[in-house]
Design a protein around this motif. Structure first.
Motif, PDB file in Angstrom:
ATOM      1  N   LEU A   1      32.884  37.415  38.436  1.00 50.53           N
ATOM      2  CA  LEU A   1      33.743  37.978  38.117  1.00 50.53           C
ATOM      3  C   LEU A   1      34.417  36.734  39.807  1.00 50.53           C
ATOM      4  O   LEU A   1      35.463  36.804  39.652  1.00 50.53           O
ATOM      5  CB  LEU A   1      33.433  39.264  38.857  1.00 50.53           C
ATOM      6  N   THR A   2      32.990  36.241  40.551  1.00 54.01           N
ATOM      7  CA  THR A   2      33.872  35.735  41.977  1.00 54.01           C
ATOM      8  C   THR A   2      34.153  34.527  40.615  1.00 54.01           C
ATOM      9  O   THR A   2      34.783  34.304  41.575  1.00 54.01           O
ATOM     10  CB  THR A   2      32.261  35.180  42.477  1.00 54.01           C
TER      11      THR A   2
ATOM     12  N   THR B   1      37.463  35.122  39.437  1.00 54.30           N
ATOM     13  CA  THR B   1      38.977  35.714  41.141  1.00 54.30           C
ATOM     14  C   THR B   1      39.475  34.364  41.771  1.00 54.30           C
ATOM     15  O   THR B   1      39.681  34.764  43.288  1.00 54.30           O
ATOM     16  CB  THR B   1      38.328  36.826  41.825  1.00 54.30           C
TER      17      THR B   1
ATOM     18  N   GLN C   1      42.428  33.918  42.635  1.00 54.85           N
ATOM     19  CA  GLN C   1      43.380  35.081  42.553  1.00 54.85           C
ATOM     20  C   GLN C   1      43.582  35.583  44.130  1.00 54.85           C
ATOM     21  O   GLN C   1      42.483  35.553  45.075  1.00 54.85           O
ATOM     22  CB  GLN C   1      43.240  36.385  42.051  1.00 54.85           C
ATOM     23  N   ASN C   2      44.233  35.300  44.819  1.00 54.85           N
ATOM     24  CA  ASN C   2      44.181  36.289  46.020  1.00 54.85           C
ATOM     25  C   ASN C   2      45.182  36.714  46.704  1.00 54.85           C
ATOM     26  O   ASN C   2      45.947  38.396  45.461  1.00 54.85           O
ATOM     27  CB  ASN C   2      45.791  34.971  46.755  1.00 54.85           C
ATOM     28  N   SER C   3      44.607  37.939  47.225  1.00 47.00           N
ATOM     29  CA  SER C   3      44.952  39.278  47.768  1.00 47.00           C
ATOM     30  C   SER C   3      45.954  39.566  47.962  1.00 47.00           C
ATOM     31  O   SER C   3      46.983  38.420  48.859  1.00 47.00           O
ATOM     32  CB  SER C   3      44.378  39.516  48.997  1.00 47.00           C
TER      33      SER C   3
ATOM     34  N   LEU D   1      39.833  36.815  45.881  1.00 44.50           N
ATOM     35  CA  LEU D   1      39.521  38.038  45.768  1.00 44.50           C
ATOM     36  C   LEU D   1      37.756  37.964  45.415  1.00 44.50           C
ATOM     37  O   LEU D   1      36.930  38.663  45.679  1.00 44.50           O
ATOM     38  CB  LEU D   1      40.095  38.194  44.676  1.00 44.50           C
ATOM     39  N   ALA D   2      37.960  36.728  44.895  1.00 46.47           N
ATOM     40  CA  ALA D   2      36.424  35.676  44.853  1.00 46.47           C
ATOM     41  C   ALA D   2      35.357  37.060  46.186  1.00 46.47           C
ATOM     42  O   ALA D   2      34.980  36.748  46.077  1.00 46.47           O
ATOM     43  CB  ALA D   2      36.277  34.924  44.868  1.00 46.47           C
TER      44      ALA D   2
ATOM     45  N   TYR E   1      33.971  39.700  45.794  1.00 49.87           N
ATOM     46  CA  TYR E   1      32.958  40.316  45.167  1.00 49.87           C
ATOM     47  C   TYR E   1      31.611  39.329  45.258  1.00 49.87           C
ATOM     48  O   TYR E   1      30.335  39.261  44.564  1.00 49.87           O
ATOM     49  CB  TYR E   1      33.932  39.960  43.714  1.00 49.87           C
TER      50      TYR E   1
END
Length: 186
Positions: A109-110, A113, A116-118, A125-126, A129
């Motif tokens: 998952l890390t 993500t 991918q940004n919040s 997003l890492a 995780y």
């Protein structure tokens, strides 16, 4: 090894205190801004959520290290020392296997993500995780250390019960004045 463990423990406690303090400041500031100024910090809620996730995983490491997770020791207290050792090994092996699976999942998952940004903070997003990865790897290390201490005979008989006695049990012992079944030599 003991000094490294104490340093890691202090670091974890410091990080938890920082997470809790920042969460309180962000939420309080957001409440004040919304109540008095009809505006708020768009990132404060998201930051508080992420800090809470980190706080939970860091707290889980400390709770596992200090045997503070919830548990029922009724059966364990009735076992002989050999039975406690067997149960201790089984328990640590189950935790070890589970945390290895969690580590593998959170690692994947890390990586997924990483790009991918919040929404409001723009944080990868890492970041969320990797907290699970750190917690699971730390718990694997604690389990391996527990098993090593058992094999080398460096573990105390009282440490074979993987939960810490509650304050209620101590109060009962003080009131009654006698020893409980767990205090007797087996």
């Amino acid at each position: 090894m003991e000094s490294l463990s104490k340093a890691f423990n202090r670091l974890l406690h410091g990080l938890i205190a920082a997470c809790l303090s920042l969460m309180a400041v962000f939420v309080f500031a957001n409440v004040i801004l919304r109540y008095f100024f009809n505006s708020g910090l768009t990132w404060a809620e998201e930051a508080s959520r992420y800090l809470f996730i980190w706080l939970i995983f860091l707290g889980a490491i400390i709770a596992y290290k200090e045997n503070a997770h919830l548990g029922v020791d009724t059966l364990v207290q009735k076992l002989s020392v050999k039975g406690r050792k067997v149960l201790f090994v089984v328990n640590n092996l189950l935790i070890l296997i589970t945390m290895c699976l969690v580590a593998e999942g959170t690692w994947k998952l890390t990586l997924i993500t990483m790009n991918q940004n919040s929404p409001s903070m723009g944080l990868p997003l890492a970041f969320v995780y990797v907290s699970g990865l750190i917690a699971s790897v730390s718990m694997v290390a604690i389990s391996l250390n527990n098993l090593y201490r058992l094999i080398t005979g460096k573990i105390d008989e009282n440490d074979l019960v993987m939960i810490t006695d509650t304050e209620d049990k101590e109060k009962i012992e003080q009131t009654v004045g006698g020893s409980t079944q767990g205090d007797r030599k087996l």
